[in-house]
Design an enzyme around this catalytic site. Sequence first.
Site, mmCIF file in Angstrom:
data_model
loop_
_atom_site.group_PDB
_atom_site.id
_atom_site.type_symbol
_atom_site.label_atom_id
_atom_site.label_comp_id
_atom_site.label_asym_id
_atom_site.label_seq_id
_atom_site.Cartn_x
_atom_site.Cartn_y
_atom_site.Cartn_z
ATOM 1 N N LYS A 1 0.831 -1.207 0.000
ATOM 2 C CA LYS A 1 0.000 0.000 0.000
ATOM 3 C C LYS A 1 0.864 1.254 0.000
ATOM 4 C CE LYS A 1 -1.315 2.533 3.164
ATOM 5 N NZ LYS A 1 -1.723 3.162 4.430
ATOM 6 N N ASP B 1 -6.333 1.006 1.504
ATOM 7 C CA ASP B 1 -6.269 1.127 2.954
ATOM 8 C C ASP B 1 -7.581 0.632 3.548
ATOM 9 O OD1 ASP B 1 -8.087 3.107 2.318
ATOM 10 O OD2 ASP B 1 -7.122 4.668 3.516
#
Length: 214
Positions: free
Chosen positions: A123, A141
Site C-alpha cells: 500500500k 487502505d
Amino acid sequence: MELLSAEEIVQVMERFKAHNPEPKSELKWKNPYTLLVSVVLSAQATDKSVNRATEKLYEIVQTPQQMLALGEEALSVYIKSIGLYKTKARHVIALSQKLIDDFSGEVPHSRDSLMTLPGVGRKTANVVLNVVWGEPTMPVDTHLLRISPKIGLAEGKTPLEVEQSLLSRIPSSYLNCAHHWLILHGRYICTARNPKCAECFLCDLCKHNESSSR
C-alpha cells in the site's frame, strides 16, 4: 455480492470528478523522500496527526542523510504524538540507511524496490508511485477495503483482492485520481460508524443503499 455495471462505474467516477476534479493526498510533503516518510508514519494514524508531527521535522530534514544525522532518538521526539512512534522511528532510520546504501539516497521508482525498504508494504509503495509519479496504482487502505465492496465497485476481502478488482473494473482514464476519491469518500462521507447517506452523491447507485431500501 452485487457489483455495479461498467456504465454505473463510469457514472460513479464522473460524479467524483465533478465534486473534486483534482484530488490530492492530504499528507503534506516536500519531495519524494518526505512523502515516503509521511506514508510510513501514517500507518494506523490520521494524515492530520502526521502533518502536525512532521511540520517542524521537515524544516530540518528533507533527505535520508539529514534523517540519519538527526538520529532515531531525536526523530522519536518529533513524532511521539503518532501511534507506534518508536517502531516507526526505527523503520524511518532503517529505510533512510537502505536508500543511501542501495539507491544512492533516492526514492526508487519501482514497487518491488520500494517494498525492500523497512516499513514499506504494497500500500505504501502504491501511494508513493501514484502521488509522486502519477502511476495508475490503487493503494487499498481500510477505507477502500470497506467501501469499495459496499458501493459495488469491487469484490474481495483482502487488500490485494480489492486492489486487483478495482484496477480491472475502473477505466484507466480515472485511475490516477480514483484512490484519492475513494479514500476521501470513506473518510468524510461513507464513514464506518455513521455513514452520511443523506449527503452522499452516490446514494442512488450504491449497492448497499439499494439493498437496504428493498
